[in-house]
Design a protein around this motif. Structure first.
Motif, short mmCIF file in Angstrom:
data_model
loop_
_atom_site.label_atom_id
_atom_site.label_comp_id
_atom_site.label_asym_id
_atom_site.label_seq_id
_atom_site.Cartn_x
_atom_site.Cartn_y
_atom_site.Cartn_z
N SER A 13 1.37 -0.90 -0.12
CA SER A 13 0.02 -0.63 0.11
C SER A 13 0.87 1.57 0.15
O SER A 13 0.16 2.20 -0.45
N GLU A 14 1.69 1.18 0.81
CA GLU A 14 2.91 2.30 1.26
C GLU A 14 3.50 2.30 -0.48
O GLU A 14 3.96 3.55 -0.66
N THR A 15 4.21 1.24 -0.98
CA THR A 15 5.27 1.73 -2.03
C THR A 15 4.56 1.69 -3.32
O THR A 15 5.03 2.56 -4.23
N GLY A 16 3.25 1.35 -3.28
CA GLY A 16 2.91 0.76 -4.98
C GLY A 16 3.33 -0.11 -5.84
O GLY A 16 3.25 -0.48 -6.91
N VAL A 17 4.50 -1.35 -5.24
CA VAL A 17 4.98 -2.17 -6.32
C VAL A 17 3.65 -3.36 -6.74
O VAL A 17 2.69 -3.25 -6.68
N VAL A 18 4.03 -3.86 -8.05
CA VAL A 18 3.07 -4.30 -8.33
C VAL A 18 3.94 -6.04 -8.69
O VAL A 18 3.36 -6.50 -8.89
N GLU A 19 5.45 -5.97 -7.66
CA GLU A 19 6.07 -7.76 -7.76
C GLU A 19 6.73 -7.51 -6.39
O GLU A 19 7.21 -6.77 -6.00
N ILE A 20 6.18 -8.86 -6.19
CA ILE A 20 6.85 -8.46 -4.75
C ILE A 20 7.26 -10.30 -4.90
O ILE A 20 6.69 -11.16 -5.58
N HIS A 21 8.13 -10.41 -3.68
CA HIS A 21 9.54 -11.55 -4.39
C HIS A 21 9.38 -12.63 -2.59
O HIS A 21 9.67 -11.26 -1.17
N PHE A 22 9.70 -13.39 -2.34
CA PHE A 22 9.29 -14.25 -0.92
C PHE A 22 10.16 -15.23 -0.93
O PHE A 22 10.33 -16.16 -1.53
N GLY A 23 11.47 -15.49 0.35
CA GLY A 23 12.08 -16.47 1.31
C GLY A 23 11.58 -16.75 1.90
O GLY A 23 10.86 -18.09 2.14
#
Length: 227
Positions: free
Chosen positions: A191-201
């Motif tokens: 919500s704060e950054t507006g990213v459209v791709e997120i990565h999880f380890g």
């Protein structure tokens, strides 16, 4: 929203796919930040799932500065990735002064051809990320930058990520935010950054530990948030 999950085994790739992930980053050496997986693992994962599989191209964990021999190794690994039918490669090259190593990059990208290309967290080692972004934008083959905004935990770099996202609006490149995202913090971060791709380890692994298996419930919960 595109959700990318790190997989280190065939089973983890299957879990990511079964629970709604959009893409897999296939690596070995997760405790070292990710290294190039074996030929056999790439082949088995590509054959086991329908998800796009992007393969780490990183011959060692000493640094992101590579010798001629290292670059030759990376070229051969990229060729194998193409032959095995993976979706893309994840790579990054720096000079000793922690700026983008354009010469090395220009040796690797032609070999990648039409593969999907991610510039990985070598980006977090540079001193000036805006300058580095401008250099990377010269190469339309590169589809995204995986970054934590230069911090160990991306949640400590909200303003930096927000700025990088703003600088890539209407550009053929996305910011893939990762390192430190979890089920508990991802909503506010997006919500704060507006990213459209997120990565999880480790954020989607059992007990939140990198050397534990992917937790299907965590993957499913994150996917549910963005449906």
């Amino acid at each position: 929203m595109k959700i990318e999950i790190i997989a280190t085994t065939v089973q983890e790739a299957k879990v990511a796919e079964a629970n709604g992930a959009d893409r897999i980053e296939l690596i070995t050496g997760i405790a070292e930040g990710g290294l190039t997986p074996s030929y056999g693992l790439i082949k088995e994962v590509v054959n086991a799932v329908k998800l796009p599989v992007n393969v780490m191209i990183r011959p060692h964990s000493y640094s992101f500065s590579y010798s001629e021999e290292d670059i030759n190794t990376m070229i051969e690994d990229i060729q194998i990735v193409r032959e095995l039918g993976a979706n893309g490669v994840v790579l990054g090259t720096l000079k000793e002064d922690r700026t983008i190593d354009v010469n090395s990059l220009e040796k690797l990208l032609p070999v990648a051809g039409n593969l999907d290309v991610t510039f990985h967290r070598a980006f977090d080692e540079v001193d000036d990320q805006e300058e580095a972004l401008e250099i990377i934008l010269r190469y339309p083959q590169i589809n995204r930058i995986l970054t934590s905004g230069g911090k160990a935990n991306v949640t400590e770099a909200v303003d930096r990520i927000k700025n990088l996202v703003a600088l890539t609006v209407d550009k053929p490149l996305h910011i893939l935010a990762g390192s430190g995202l979890t089920v508990d913090n991802v909503d506010d971060f997006v919500s704060e950054t507006g990213v459209v791709e997120i990565h999880f380890g480790s954020g989607v692994r059992m007990e939140g530990k990198s050397l534990r298996p992917v937790d299907p419930e965590k993957v499913r919960e994150i996917v549910r948030r963005f449906q």
